[in-house]
Design a protein around this motif. Structure first.
Motif, PDB file in Angstrom:
ATOM      1  N   THR A 159       0.826  -1.198   0.000  1.00 39.11           N
ATOM      2  CA  THR A 159       0.000   0.000   0.000  1.00 39.11           C
ATOM      3  C   THR A 159       0.866   1.256   0.000  1.00 39.11           C
ATOM      4  N   PRO A 160       0.297   2.361  -0.455  1.00 41.24           N
ATOM      5  CA  PRO A 160       1.036   3.625  -0.354  1.00 41.24           C
ATOM      6  C   PRO A 160       1.439   3.946   1.088  1.00 41.24           C
ATOM      7  N   GLU A 161       0.632   3.562   2.040  1.00 37.34           N
ATOM      8  CA  GLU A 161       0.969   3.801   3.451  1.00 37.34           C
ATOM      9  C   GLU A 161       2.223   3.022   3.846  1.00 37.34           C
ATOM     10  N   ALA A 162       2.312   1.773   3.397  1.00 39.08           N
ATOM     11  CA  ALA A 162       3.495   0.957   3.701  1.00 39.08           C
ATOM     12  C   ALA A 162       4.733   1.495   2.992  1.00 39.08           C
ATOM     13  N   ARG A 172       5.375   4.708   2.505  1.00 39.89           N
ATOM     14  CA  ARG A 172       5.683   6.079   2.936  1.00 39.89           C
ATOM     15  C   ARG A 172       7.137   6.268   3.404  1.00 39.89           C
ATOM     16  N   PRO A 230       3.273   6.298  -5.939  1.00 38.59           N
ATOM     17  CA  PRO A 230       2.634   5.931  -4.664  1.00 38.59           C
ATOM     18  C   PRO A 230       3.314   4.745  -3.987  1.00 38.59           C
ATOM     19  N   SER A 289      13.678   0.155   4.547  1.00 38.54           N
ATOM     20  CA  SER A 289      12.318   0.593   4.208  1.00 38.54           C
ATOM     21  C   SER A 289      11.706  -0.275   3.120  1.00 38.54           C
TER      22      SER A 289
END
Length: 145
Positions: free
Chosen positions: A15-18, A20, A79, A135
C-alpha cells in the motif's frame, strides 16, 4: 504494487501507506543528490578550488548527480516505488559510497576540506542505501511478501 511470491504462490499489494518511509528516504536522496549536482555544475570552479578537485571532474559528476537525482525523484513520486528501481538505487548508493572512499585512497588528492567532504558525503550516501534497504524490506513485508 502487486507482487508475486514464489514461496506462497500468492500475490500481495504493498500500500502507499506501507511505502511512505521508503518514499521519504528516496525523496531526501533525490533532493540532496540533485542539489549537489546543481552546485557542482553551477559552481564547479570555486567548489573545485575548495575541495582541491578539477572543475571539469566536478562538472561531469554534477551532470551524473543531477540525472540520478531526477531518476530517484521519479521513483519517490510513485505511490509505491517499484522494487527493481529501488534496488537499483540502493545498489548504486552503496557502490557510490565505496567508490568514494576508494577514490580518496587511491587516486584523488583533495584539499583538507575535500579530504573531509569525500568521506562525509560517502557516509550520507551509504546511510541512504541502508535506510532505503530497510524501508523496502518493511514495505515488502507489509505487502505480504
Amino acid at each position: 504494487m502487486t507482487t508475486y511470491s514464489p514461496t506462497t504462490g500468492a500475490t500481495a499489494t504493498a500500500t502507499p501507506e506501507a511505502a511512505r518511509p521508503l518514499r521519504m528516504f528516496l525523496t531526501l536522496d533525490a533532493v540532496v543528490t540533485g542539489g549537489n549536482g546543481l552546485i557542482y555544475l553551477a559552481l564547479s570552479g570555486p567548489v573545485g578550488e575548495l575541495l582541491g578537485l578539477n572543475s571539469g571532474f566536478l562538472v561531469g559528476i554534477g551532470v551524473f548527480l543531477l540525472a540520478y537525482g531526477v531518476f530517484v525523484g521519479a521513483l519517490a513520486a510513485r505511490p509505491v516505488p517499484p522494487v527493481t528501481g529501488t534496488k537499483l538505487v540502493i545498489d548504486a548508493n552503496a557502490l557510490w559510497a565505496v567508490a568514494s572512499i576508494a577514490a580518496l585512497l587511491l587516486w584523488l588528492e583533495p584539499s583538507a576540506v575535500g579530504t573531509f567532504w569525500i568521506p562525509a558525503q560517502a557516509l550520507v550516501v551509504g546511510a541512504f542505501a541502508a535506510l532505503q534497504h530497510v524501508s523496502l524490506k518493511k514495505m515488502r513485508e507489509a505487502g505480504g511478501r
